[in-house]
Design a protein around this motif. Structure first.
Motif, PDB file in Angstrom:
ATOM      1  N   GLU A  19       0.825  -1.211   0.000  1.00 48.15           N
ATOM      2  CA  GLU A  19       0.000   0.000   0.000  1.00 48.15           C
ATOM      3  C   GLU A  19       0.856   1.257   0.000  1.00 48.15           C
ATOM      4  O   GLU A  19       0.569   2.217  -0.716  1.00 48.15           O
ATOM      5  CB  GLU A  19      -0.959  -0.002   1.186  1.00 48.15           C
ATOM      6  CG  GLU A  19      -2.090  -0.995   1.015  1.00 48.15           C
ATOM      7  CD  GLU A  19      -2.994  -1.071   2.227  1.00 48.15           C
ATOM      8  OE1 GLU A  19      -2.522  -0.828   3.358  1.00 48.15           O
ATOM      9  OE2 GLU A  19      -4.176  -1.409   2.027  1.00 48.15           O
TER      10      GLU A  19
ATOM     11  N   ARG B  86      -6.437 -15.483  -3.172  1.00 49.10           N
ATOM     12  CA  ARG B  86      -6.825 -14.410  -2.241  1.00 49.10           C
ATOM     13  C   ARG B  86      -5.698 -13.407  -2.052  1.00 49.10           C
ATOM     14  O   ARG B  86      -5.918 -12.197  -2.043  1.00 49.10           O
ATOM     15  CB  ARG B  86      -7.229 -14.999  -0.886  1.00 49.10           C
ATOM     16  CG  ARG B  86      -8.634 -15.530  -0.823  1.00 49.10           C
ATOM     17  CD  ARG B  86      -9.075 -15.834   0.604  1.00 49.10           C
ATOM     18  NE  ARG B  86      -8.135 -16.639   1.366  1.00 49.10           N
ATOM     19  CZ  ARG B  86      -8.097 -17.975   1.363  1.00 49.10           C
ATOM     20  NH1 ARG B  86      -8.954 -18.667   0.620  1.00 49.10           N
ATOM     21  NH2 ARG B  86      -7.215 -18.615   2.089  1.00 49.10           N
TER      22      ARG B  86
ATOM     23  N   ARG C  14      -5.276 -11.311  -5.233  1.00 53.54           N
ATOM     24  CA  ARG C  14      -6.374 -10.340  -5.328  1.00 53.54           C
ATOM     25  C   ARG C  14      -6.134  -9.165  -4.376  1.00 53.54           C
ATOM     26  O   ARG C  14      -6.332  -8.010  -4.742  1.00 53.54           O
ATOM     27  CB  ARG C  14      -7.716 -10.993  -5.030  1.00 53.54           C
ATOM     28  CG  ARG C  14      -8.240 -11.877  -6.143  1.00 53.54           C
ATOM     29  CD  ARG C  14      -9.646 -12.374  -5.856  1.00 53.54           C
ATOM     30  NE  ARG C  14     -10.607 -11.293  -5.845  1.00 53.54           N
ATOM     31  CZ  ARG C  14     -11.139 -10.728  -6.927  1.00 53.54           C
ATOM     32  NH1 ARG C  14     -10.783 -11.127  -8.120  1.00 53.54           N
ATOM     33  NH2 ARG C  14     -12.008  -9.752  -6.812  1.00 53.54           N
ATOM     34  N   ASP C  15      -5.718  -9.466  -3.160  1.00 58.90           N
ATOM     35  CA  ASP C  15      -5.459  -8.417  -2.176  1.00 58.90           C
ATOM     36  C   ASP C  15      -4.310  -7.517  -2.646  1.00 58.90           C
ATOM     37  O   ASP C  15      -4.396  -6.290  -2.556  1.00 58.90           O
ATOM     38  CB  ASP C  15      -5.139  -9.042  -0.815  1.00 58.90           C
ATOM     39  CG  ASP C  15      -4.985  -8.001   0.265  1.00 58.90           C
ATOM     40  OD1 ASP C  15      -5.911  -7.167   0.444  1.00 58.90           O
ATOM     41  OD2 ASP C  15      -3.949  -8.010   0.950  1.00 58.90           O
TER      42      ASP C  15
ATOM     43  N   ARG D 237      -5.473  -5.389  -5.544  1.00 61.40           N
ATOM     44  CA  ARG D 237      -6.354  -4.331  -5.033  1.00 61.40           C
ATOM     45  C   ARG D 237      -5.530  -3.176  -4.466  1.00 61.40           C
ATOM     46  O   ARG D 237      -5.842  -2.008  -4.684  1.00 61.40           O
ATOM     47  CB  ARG D 237      -7.277  -4.897  -3.947  1.00 61.40           C
ATOM     48  CG  ARG D 237      -8.248  -3.860  -3.371  1.00 61.40           C
ATOM     49  CD  ARG D 237      -8.952  -4.366  -2.121  1.00 61.40           C
ATOM     50  NE  ARG D 237      -8.052  -4.831  -1.073  1.00 61.40           N
ATOM     51  CZ  ARG D 237      -7.325  -4.045  -0.272  1.00 61.40           C
ATOM     52  NH1 ARG D 237      -7.362  -2.746  -0.406  1.00 61.40           N
ATOM     53  NH2 ARG D 237      -6.545  -4.568   0.654  1.00 61.40           N
ATOM     54  N   LYS D 238      -4.448  -3.496  -3.763  1.00 64.05           N
ATOM     55  CA  LYS D 238      -3.586  -2.458  -3.182  1.00 64.05           C
ATOM     56  C   LYS D 238      -2.906  -1.619  -4.255  1.00 64.05           C
ATOM     57  O   LYS D 238      -2.503  -0.492  -3.996  1.00 64.05           O
ATOM     58  CB  LYS D 238      -2.544  -3.092  -2.262  1.00 64.05           C
ATOM     59  CG  LYS D 238      -3.142  -3.658  -1.005  1.00 64.05           C
ATOM     60  CD  LYS D 238      -2.112  -4.411  -0.181  1.00 64.05           C
ATOM     61  CE  LYS D 238      -2.772  -5.031   1.045  1.00 64.05           C
ATOM     62  NZ  LYS D 238      -1.819  -5.865   1.794  1.00 64.05           N
TER      63      LYS D 238
ATOM     64  N   GLN E  14      -4.332  -0.598  -7.050  1.00 69.16           N
ATOM     65  CA  GLN E  14      -5.302   0.150  -7.860  1.00 69.16           C
ATOM     66  C   GLN E  14      -4.786   1.570  -8.082  1.00 69.16           C
ATOM     67  O   GLN E  14      -4.267   2.199  -7.176  1.00 69.16           O
ATOM     68  CB  GLN E  14      -6.664   0.203  -7.151  1.00 69.16           C
ATOM     69  CG  GLN E  14      -7.381  -1.120  -7.080  1.00 69.16           C
ATOM     70  CD  GLN E  14      -7.934  -1.582  -8.431  1.00 69.16           C
ATOM     71  OE1 GLN E  14      -8.260  -0.792  -9.291  1.00 69.16           O
ATOM     72  NE2 GLN E  14      -8.028  -2.882  -8.587  1.00 69.16           N
TER      73      GLN E  14
ATOM     74  N   THR F  53      -6.574 -10.489 -12.629  1.00 73.74           N
ATOM     75  CA  THR F  53      -6.437  -9.136 -13.182  1.00 73.74           C
ATOM     76  C   THR F  53      -7.595  -8.795 -14.108  1.00 73.74           C
ATOM     77  O   THR F  53      -8.041  -7.650 -14.144  1.00 73.74           O
ATOM     78  CB  THR F  53      -5.092  -8.954 -13.897  1.00 73.74           C
ATOM     79  OG1 THR F  53      -4.935  -9.962 -14.901  1.00 73.74           O
ATOM     80  CG2 THR F  53      -3.934  -9.022 -12.914  1.00 73.74           C
TER      81      THR F  53
ATOM     82  N   MET G  60     -10.577  -7.880 -12.053  1.00 72.41           N
ATOM     83  CA  MET G  60     -10.406  -6.593 -11.370  1.00 72.41           C
ATOM     84  C   MET G  60     -10.163  -5.460 -12.360  1.00 72.41           C
ATOM     85  O   MET G  60      -9.740  -4.386 -11.970  1.00 72.41           O
ATOM     86  CB  MET G  60      -9.283  -6.708 -10.344  1.00 72.41           C
ATOM     87  CG  MET G  60      -9.589  -7.750  -9.271  1.00 72.41           C
ATOM     88  SD  MET G  60      -8.284  -7.940  -8.083  1.00 72.41           S
ATOM     89  CE  MET G  60      -8.579  -6.497  -7.068  1.00 72.41           C
TER      90      MET G  60
END
Length: 157
Positions: free
Chosen positions: A75, A108, A111-112, A115-116, A118, A150, A153
């Motif tokens: 992040e 998982r 995906r996490d 997502r970070k 984005q 990907t 998302m």
């Protein structure tokens, strides 16, 4: 004739992960910077987390691609890189080093991590696979799974 200015430069300092940012800035980075200044475009990093060194790394001229290793604060790196650099995500290669992979957990985690990232220019590089647990199909299945994640998302182009 090909000049350094026509090529990509690359540097990393994973061997100095335990060195403080101040020591890195004084004893490592100036020598890397002298070399990287000569290249047309640059990428930086391998397995080392870069968030604590970003103040120095961001000074590299024509920096385009930055490694975000499994040991990075993903992040924090997404915030630092934004849309200005390629967020070169490195998933943990240990996930593929077993005969039986826990694909639900790996999915998982990916995906996490995606997502970070984005809002970033994302590339995903699975590397350093010295063993696949004797099961070469692990890498094929991982590539399919990464493509699905990907695409789901809206990262795939």
């Amino acid at each position: 004739a090909v000049r350094l200015n026509d090529m990509w430069g690359f540097a990393e300092s994973q061997e100095t992960t335990c060195v403080s940012p101040a020591c890195f800035a004084e004893f490592i980075f100036p020598y890397q910077l002298k070399i990287l200044e000569r290249f047309g475009l640059n990428c930086y990093g391998c397995c080392e987390p870069l968030e604590r060194r970003w103040d120095n790394i961001s000074r590299i001229p024509r920096l385009r691609r930055v490694s975000v290793s499994p040991w990075s604060d993903r992040e924090a790196m997404a915030e630092k890189l934004g849309g200005d650099y390629i967020y070169s995500m490195k998933p943990n290669p240990a996930d593929l080093a077993t005969r039986e992979v826990d694909w639900d957990r790996v999915r998982r985690q990916l995906r996490d991590d995606v997502r970070k990232a984005q809002g970033c220019k994302l590339e995903i590089v699975m590397k350093d696979n010295h063993t696949l647990g004797g099961n070469p199909s692990n890498v094929v299945q991982w590539c399919r799974m990464a493509g699905e994640v990907t695409e789901d998302m809206n990262f795939a182009q």
